[in-house]
Design an enzyme around this catalytic site. Structure first.
Site, PDB file in Angstrom:
ATOM      1  N   ARG A 184       7.164  21.051  26.973  1.00  0.00           N
ATOM      2  CA  ARG A 184       7.252  19.640  26.157  1.00  0.00           C
ATOM      3  C   ARG A 184       5.827  19.245  25.986  1.00  0.00           C
ATOM      4  NH1 ARG A 184       8.293  15.701  29.007  1.00  0.00           N
ATOM      5  NH2 ARG A 184      10.201  16.503  30.018  1.00  0.00           N
ATOM      6  N   TYR A 244       8.727   6.989   0.779  1.00  0.00           N
ATOM      7  CA  TYR A 244       9.323   8.172   0.926  1.00  0.00           C
ATOM      8  C   TYR A 244      10.822   7.376   1.693  1.00  0.00           C
ATOM      9  CZ  TYR A 244      11.678  12.030   3.315  1.00  0.00           C
ATOM     10  OH  TYR A 244      12.637  12.910   3.554  1.00  0.00           O
ATOM     11  N   LYS A 268       6.666  20.354   3.715  1.00  0.00           N
ATOM     12  CA  LYS A 268       6.359  20.277   2.624  1.00  0.00           C
ATOM     13  C   LYS A 268       5.131  21.394   2.368  1.00  0.00           C
ATOM     14  CE  LYS A 268       9.533  17.382   2.695  1.00  0.00           C
ATOM     15  NZ  LYS A 268       9.357  15.802   2.666  1.00  0.00           N
ATOM     16  N   ASP A 290       0.395   8.443   4.677  1.00  0.00           N
ATOM     17  CA  ASP A 290       1.215   9.799   4.604  1.00  0.00           C
ATOM     18  C   ASP A 290       0.545  10.615   3.766  1.00  0.00           C
ATOM     19  OD1 ASP A 290       3.016  11.710   3.919  1.00  0.00           O
ATOM     20  OD2 ASP A 290       4.637  10.226   4.357  1.00  0.00           O
TER      21      ASP A 290
HETATM   22  C1  LIG Z   1       9.671  14.860   3.559  1.00  0.00           C
HETATM   23  C2  LIG Z   1       8.901  13.642   3.690  1.00  0.00           C
HETATM   24  C3  LIG Z   1       8.461  12.925   5.021  1.00  0.00           C
HETATM   25  C4  LIG Z   1       9.504  13.279   6.090  1.00  0.00           C
HETATM   26  O1  LIG Z   1       9.507  14.434   6.688  1.00  0.00           O
HETATM   27  P1  LIG Z   1      10.584  15.332   7.213  1.00  0.00           P
HETATM   28  O2  LIG Z   1       9.740  16.641   7.698  1.00  0.00           O
HETATM   29  O3  LIG Z   1      11.415  15.617   6.111  1.00  0.00           O
HETATM   30  O4  LIG Z   1      11.037  14.643   8.314  1.00  0.00           O
HETATM   31  C5  LIG Z   1       7.773  11.931   5.034  1.00  0.00           C
HETATM   32  N1  LIG Z   1       6.985  11.567   4.087  1.00  0.00           N
HETATM   33  C6  LIG Z   1       7.020  12.080   2.852  1.00  0.00           C
HETATM   34  C7  LIG Z   1       6.141  11.867   1.721  1.00  0.00           C
HETATM   35  C8  LIG Z   1       7.804  13.252   2.679  1.00  0.00           C
HETATM   36  O5  LIG Z   1       7.898  13.997   1.560  1.00  0.00           O
END
Ligand SMILES: *Cc1c(COP(=O)(O)O)cnc(C)c1O
Length: 378
Positions: free
Chosen positions: A48, A101, A198, A173
């Site tokens: 962890r 998001y 992504k 982000d």
């Molecule tokens: C998908 C996404 C998230 C969240 O991520 P997860 O891996 O689904 O928890 C946060 N910000 C953006 C812009 C995203 O596309």
């Protein structure tokens, strides 16, 4: 410093010292033998806290974003939750994008709010509107750029000055742009967040998240909370994201090439009323995008002349484009944000237009992508 592609392939990825394995192995272990009490080998004690496969990913992503420390989590949301719980206290306030998001909006407005966090949505494309949303208790200014699904562009350098004045952290982000197209830390951001689900993972086969920071003290605090909260990336998931990062540059170039061709098709189509893509000169964020991005990414949104049903029909008729949430994988995806990813924002400040379609343009043969879109548009 080595170039981006070299860092993507080599940073944190030294061949295994015992066997010479060129790719760092998946260390599927929970614990580590000690050479005498407290005699840890390279600091590894319990998985962890740290695992070599995760370390390899964390070092690589830090090198790509130009940060001093990277931390890998079980999902993008786990990364965001750990960040918020590290830097916020009850009574603090967050400025969030008015088309954030959906999961980020839910985490802040539904989960963090119950722990005494207040928040204000702001149009992050407007520096003035972010400045107006700042309060004395503001500790975090949260920015996505480009935004999801409207592909708005926020001026990271200008917002970092707003954050500095407010003594707040600027969190970016960077999921849509990736470090290949945009480097928020170099523009004054304090924290970069990714859903590695992504583009970083890039193959739609893993869920993960990372945080990257420049400040070593903040990095230590985040590492403390990463271990204390425990929402870590497992070794196999970390390995998949590391593998994805090695081809990020070539994938992003192809995503951008294909997205540009898709934009050209949509612009000429009589059933499309508006194309949202930061690479277009008429996009309101184009000048800022040119300043802070090397190219404009693989996400394209558009609106239909005939409204909501026409948008839903395009999604239903697409065949090569898979009708699905998520984005950033090698395959093309299509979705209706109003009824899918952003359904939970209905009736709120984050509601999206009903006639909107969002594409994650993949890296299939571009002529096949264009042909499918043409038939789906009818
Ligand atoms: C998908 C996404 C998230 C969240 O991520 P997860 O891996 O689904 O928890 C946060 N910000 C953006 C812009 C995203 O596309």
């Amino acid at each position: 410093m080595h170039g981006f592609e070299t860092r993507a392939i080599h940073a944190g990825q030294e061949p295994d010292p015992r066997t010479g394995a060129v790719i760092p192995p998946i260390y599927a272990t929970s614990t580590y033998a000690q050479d005498g009490v407290g005699g840890l080998r390279e600091g590894y004690e319990y998985s962890r806290t740290a695992n070599p496969t995760r370390t390899a990913l964390e070092e690589c992503v830090a090198a790509l974003e130009g940060g001093s420390r990277g931390l890998a989590f079980a999902s993008g949301m786990a990364a965001e939750d750990t960040l918020l719980r590290t830097v916020l206290r009850p009574g603090d306030h967050v400025v969030i994008p008015d088309d954030a998001y959906g999961g980020t909006f839910r985490l802040i407005s539904k989960v963090a709010e119950r722990w005494g966090i207040s928040w204000t949505p702001a149009a992050v494309a407007s520096v003035a509107s972010v400045r107006a949303a700042v309060r004395p208790e503001t500790k975090v200014i949260w920015v996505e750029t480009p935004t999801n699904p409207l592909l708005g562009v926020a001026d990271i350098a200008a917002l970092s000055a707003v954050a500095r004045d407010a003594e707040a952290l600027l969190v970016v982000d960077n999921t849509f742009a990736t470090p290949y197209l945009q480097l928020p830390l170099s523009l004054g951001a304090d924290v970069v967040v990714h859903s590695t689900t992504k583009y970083c993972g890039g193959h739609s086969d893993v869920v993960g998240g990372v945080l990257v920071v420049s400040d070593a003290g903040l990095g230590d605090e985040l590492a403390y909370h990463q271990n204390a909260i425990g929402a870590i990336a497992g070794p196999f998931d970390a390995w998949l994201v590391s593998r994805g990062l090695k081809t990020l540059a070539v994938r992003m170039d192809r995503h951008c090439d294909n997205a540009e061709r898709v934009v050209d098709l949509l612009l000429q189509h009589p059933r499309v009323s508006q194309v949202l893509y930061p690479g277009l000169a008429e996009h309101p964020g184009h000048d800022v995008a040119v300043k802070q991005m090397s190219r404009f990414g693989g996400m394209v949104s558009f609106r239909m002349v005939d409204g909501e049903q026409a948008a839903v029909d395009v999604c239903d008729r697409a065949r090569l484009f898979t009708l699905a949430e998520s984005l950033g994988g090698i395959e093309s995806l299509i979705e209706h944000p109003g009824r899918m990813t952003h359904a939970s924002a209905a009736g709120s400040a984050l509601e999206v237009p009903a006639d909107l379609v969002r594409l994650s343009v993949g890296i299939e043969t571009v002529d096949d992508i264009l042909a499918d879109l043409r038939q789906a548009l009818g």
